[in-house]
Motif scaffolding. Structure first.
Motif, PDB file in Angstrom:
ATOM      1  N   VAL A  38       0.799  -1.366   0.100  1.00 58.58           N
ATOM      2  CA  VAL A  38       0.082  -0.121   0.198  1.00 58.58           C
ATOM      3  C   VAL A  38       0.843   1.259   0.009  1.00 58.58           C
ATOM      4  O   VAL A  38       0.722   2.211  -0.729  1.00 58.58           O
ATOM      5  CB  VAL A  38      -0.967   0.033   1.341  1.00 58.58           C
ATOM      6  CG1 VAL A  38      -1.551   1.321   1.574  1.00 58.58           C
ATOM      7  CG2 VAL A  38      -2.271  -1.126   0.984  1.00 58.58           C
ATOM      8  N   PHE A  42       0.905   4.187  -2.708  1.00 62.40           N
ATOM      9  CA  PHE A  42       0.499   5.680  -2.804  1.00 62.40           C
ATOM     10  C   PHE A  42       1.635   6.501  -3.338  1.00 62.40           C
ATOM     11  O   PHE A  42       1.529   7.628  -4.043  1.00 62.40           O
ATOM     12  CB  PHE A  42       0.431   5.935  -0.995  1.00 62.40           C
ATOM     13  CG  PHE A  42      -0.798   5.455  -0.713  1.00 62.40           C
ATOM     14  CD1 PHE A  42      -1.752   6.053  -1.176  1.00 62.40           C
ATOM     15  CD2 PHE A  42      -0.681   5.020   0.707  1.00 62.40           C
ATOM     16  CE1 PHE A  42      -3.128   5.459  -0.617  1.00 62.40           C
ATOM     17  CE2 PHE A  42      -1.853   4.910   1.601  1.00 62.40           C
ATOM     18  CZ  PHE A  42      -2.995   4.912   0.650  1.00 62.40           C
ATOM     19  N   LEU A 240       3.924  31.134   3.587  1.00 64.52           N
ATOM     20  CA  LEU A 240       2.611  32.039   2.758  1.00 64.52           C
ATOM     21  C   LEU A 240       2.444  33.113   3.664  1.00 64.52           C
ATOM     22  O   LEU A 240       1.880  34.235   2.894  1.00 64.52           O
ATOM     23  CB  LEU A 240       1.499  30.849   2.633  1.00 64.52           C
ATOM     24  CG  LEU A 240       0.378  31.387   1.807  1.00 64.52           C
ATOM     25  CD1 LEU A 240       1.031  31.460   0.350  1.00 64.52           C
ATOM     26  CD2 LEU A 240      -0.760  30.593   1.810  1.00 64.52           C
ATOM     27  N   GLY A 265      -1.189  29.191  -2.598  1.00 65.94           N
ATOM     28  CA  GLY A 265      -2.043  30.443  -2.940  1.00 65.94           C
ATOM     29  C   GLY A 265      -2.732  30.615  -4.200  1.00 65.94           C
ATOM     30  O   GLY A 265      -3.979  31.248  -4.210  1.00 65.94           O
ATOM     31  N   GLU A 266      -2.505  29.771  -5.234  1.00 72.10           N
ATOM     32  CA  GLU A 266      -2.903  30.092  -6.493  1.00 72.10           C
ATOM     33  C   GLU A 266      -4.074  29.100  -6.973  1.00 72.10           C
ATOM     34  O   GLU A 266      -4.781  29.323  -7.825  1.00 72.10           O
ATOM     35  CB  GLU A 266      -2.125  30.446  -7.482  1.00 72.10           C
ATOM     36  CG  GLU A 266      -1.369  31.849  -7.290  1.00 72.10           C
ATOM     37  CD  GLU A 266      -0.509  31.962  -8.548  1.00 72.10           C
ATOM     38  OE1 GLU A 266      -0.550  31.503  -9.534  1.00 72.10           O
ATOM     39  OE2 GLU A 266       0.515  32.551  -7.971  1.00 72.10           O
ATOM     40  N   HIS A 274      -3.068  27.611 -16.365  1.00 65.41           N
ATOM     41  CA  HIS A 274      -2.649  28.118 -15.048  1.00 65.41           C
ATOM     42  C   HIS A 274      -2.466  27.036 -14.097  1.00 65.41           C
ATOM     43  O   HIS A 274      -1.505  26.769 -13.237  1.00 65.41           O
ATOM     44  CB  HIS A 274      -3.300  29.412 -14.689  1.00 65.41           C
ATOM     45  CG  HIS A 274      -2.826  30.258 -13.309  1.00 65.41           C
ATOM     46  ND1 HIS A 274      -3.627  30.969 -12.638  1.00 65.41           N
ATOM     47  CD2 HIS A 274      -1.770  29.800 -12.472  1.00 65.41           C
ATOM     48  CE1 HIS A 274      -3.157  31.284 -11.544  1.00 65.41           C
ATOM     49  NE2 HIS A 274      -2.004  30.619 -11.510  1.00 65.41           N
TER      50      HIS A 274
END
Lengths: 307, 297
Positions: A38, A42, A240, A265-266, A274
């Motif tokens: 597992v 992942f 941030l 942030g975006e 984008h």
């Protein structure tokens, strides 16, 4: 003949039990194997996903324009630009700055804890360092935003204090705990005979710590540095809040944007290319961290062989 | 344990993905049949019983209208539980194009329609107005700027408060991140699109307000409804921002939220009911809660 019958029955039962036991053993082994798989699964899924979703934007923008472009303006309606060099440099500088401040401080603290401090004081300090490691990164960011940022603004007479410097200081504090505890473990593992021999030859305690103990714990301390790099380059939340988040080419007192903070942030409002470009940034960051992990493993391996 | 958990999670994600993919096609199919089936029972949709309306309304357009649309959707669900309202945020241009091409029932635009679009048959139904306040620190003595001065500040032509009649201090220009609806609205209205020289960018309205409140040099912008008394909102061209000045059009930095319909094209009962609901005075509170000013209250 009559005596034989119970005997065979008993044998049969024992054999059955043994077979059952073996079956359970087999099943459990399979379960353990699956659990192990597992984790691999992942990592594989994340890697494959990042590569699949990160490649298209790089292809569309062009690898050179993406990695070496100095202008990040993805929402520009007439001429969007997708250069992430400012962010790559910011991440590298920010991490390097954190290491330059954090490692000497953390190393000296580890020497103090391991060699100099009285046992009781060391125990208290160790607890505090553990506490420092447990503080959520958003709290580091909050304190940085409320204390550090206004401080830097006042000190340098800037319009706003959000800057690479603020981010570097926050990161340096954040990586301290791991540097301290890993280097301390390395220093504690240095055989006492080395130090006793050095002291017996007339070296002072300080000389012993820096000329004998530290070199002997070299690879452990290197591992601490790599660990710190890994933590610093992957951090997003705290910086941030203090870095200002404008994709300028990095300089110490201007607002900067890290690779991680660009994504964090975006992502909320990004669309189309984008958004895809943000995935590509994730891929770049992923590769960075893979490299650092590889380096860490190398150090740890060498450490084991050295001992 | 881990594995089952991961399997369950994966299954949930897959189902979610499939559901997401299916959504548009599934809703598009019954849409064409819905008006016919509902038509006989609700002959006059504007009459008293909106509960009788059922069907699906597909709306498409402005991402800035996300909050308002979600709030209206929720409110409309209580009035007409049998109507499903779908909202796709694809941008104002795409919304107007979509409704003209007939790919959705109602287009959503966060700007006034151009003459060209109107000549193609697009009809403007303004449901709300969105005001953007320009905020500064309460310590700052500047109170009034012209739109032009604001543009000069945000493009970096004016860099000191003394040029605007304030203290001798550098200006810290705070804005929102790339792609934010407030940012695009502000830049569009002030005429500084893609030309802003921000000192800092923040990824939420709260961050902008908080940082303006803690920095005496700062200037920023935020949705009018988010402005509180930790910051002071500048007058623009001599007009203070408020619900009233936005509504009467005297406050300059504002834009309409428009539901676009097509002239001559008949709306389905469900779409008509939703448009009537959105245009009614009763949704003023819902729209205000979503951060805009109702245009019809």
């Amino acid at each position: 003949m009559t005596e034989n019958k119970p005997q065979t029955l008993k044998n049969l039962a024992a054999r059955l039990l043994r077979a059952l036991g073996a079956a359970v053993e087999q099943i459990m082994r399979a379960v353990f194997l699956l659990c192990g798989l597992v984790a691999i699964g992942f990592v594989l899924v994340i890697s494959v996903y990042l590569i699949i979703s990160g490649i298209p934007a790089i292809r569309e923008i062009g690898l050179a324009d993406f990695l070496l472009g100095t202008n990040w303006d993805p929402a520009n309606k007439t001429a969007p630009a997708y250069g992430i060099l400012p962010m790559i440099l910011t991440s590298v500088y920010g991490t390097a700055g954190a290491i330059v401040i954090g490692v000497p401080l953390g190393f000296l603290m580890a020497v103090f804890l391991s060699k100099v401090a009285p046992r009781r004081a060391a125990a208290v300090i160790r607890e505090v360092v553990d506490l420092l490691a447990g503080i959520p990164s958003v709290v580091y960011g909050l304190v940085g935003m409320m204390v550090l940022v206004p401080g830097i603004r006042e000190l340098f007479g800037l319009p706003a204090g959000d800057s690479l410097l603020a981010a570097v200081i926050v990161l340096a504090v954040m990586i301290l705990p791991s540097i301290i505890s890993v280097s301390e473990t390395a220093l504690n593992a240095v055989p006492r005979e080395y130090e006793e021999a050095s002291l017996a030859l007339g070296a002072t305690e300080l000389e012993t710590y820096f000329r004998v103990s530290a070199p002997a714990a070299k690879s452990g301390i290197a591992a601490a540095v790599v660990l710190g790099v890994g933590r610093a380059i992957g951090e997003a939340m705290a910086i941030l809040m203090v870095a200002g988040n404008v994709a300028n080419m990095p300089s110490l007192l201007t607002s900067v944007k890290f690779l991680t903070t660009a994504i964090a942030g975006e992502m909320g409002y990004a669309g189309d290319l984008h958004r895809q470009a943000l995935f590509s940034i994730g891929l770049v960051l992923f590769l960075f961290i893979m490299l650092i992990n590889a380096a860490l493993n190398l150090f740890l391996k060498r450490n084991k062989e050295g001992n | 344990m881990k594995r089952t958990l991961s399997l369950v999670l994966t299954a949930v994600m897959c189902v979610g993905l499939l559901a997401g993919c299916g959504g548009s096609t599934e809703s598009a199919a019954p849409e064409s049949t819905a008006p016919e089936s509902t038509a006989p029972e609700s002959v006059a949709p504007e009459s008293s019983a909106p509960e009788a309306v059922s069907g699906i309304v597909n709306t498409n357009g402005s991402t800035s209208m996300n909050d308002v649309m979600l709030a209206l959707k929720e409110g409309f669900g209580e009035v007409a539980p049998d109507v499903t309202v779908n909202y796709t945020g694809s941008g104002s241009g795409a919304g107007i194009e979509g409704v003209l091409a007939g790919s959705c029932d109602l287009g959503l635009s966060s700007r006034a329609l151009s003459d060209d679009e109107k000549s193609q048959g697009a009809v403007e139904n303004i449901i709300a107005l969105d005001g953007v306040a320009v905020v500064i620190n309460p310590e700052n003595t500047v109170t009034d700027l012209t739109l032009e001065q604001i543009a000069q500040v945000f493009t970096g032509e004016i860099t000191n408060w003394s040029e605007l009649g304030g203290a001798d201090a550098p200006i810290a220009v705070f804005g929102r991140e790339n792609g934010s609806g407030t940012r695009s609205a502000f830049e569009e209205i002030v005429g500084v699109e893609d030309a802003c020289a921000y000192t800092n960018e923040y990824s939420s309205t709260g961050d902008v307000i908080g940082n303006v409140a803690s920095n005496p040099n700062a200037i920023g912008y935020a949705s009018l409804s988010a402005v509180d008394d930790t910051v002071s909102a500048l007058m623009v061209n001599g007009v203070a921002p408020s619900e009233d000045t936005v509504k009467d059009g005297s406050y300059a930095i504002q834009r309409p939220f428009v539901v676009v319909t097509v002239e001559g094209a008949e709306l389905s009962d469900a779409a008509k009911a939703f448009l009537d609901y959105a245009m009614s005075a009763e949704v003023a509170d819902i729209i205000a809660a979503a951060g805009a000013v109702s245009a019809n209250a």
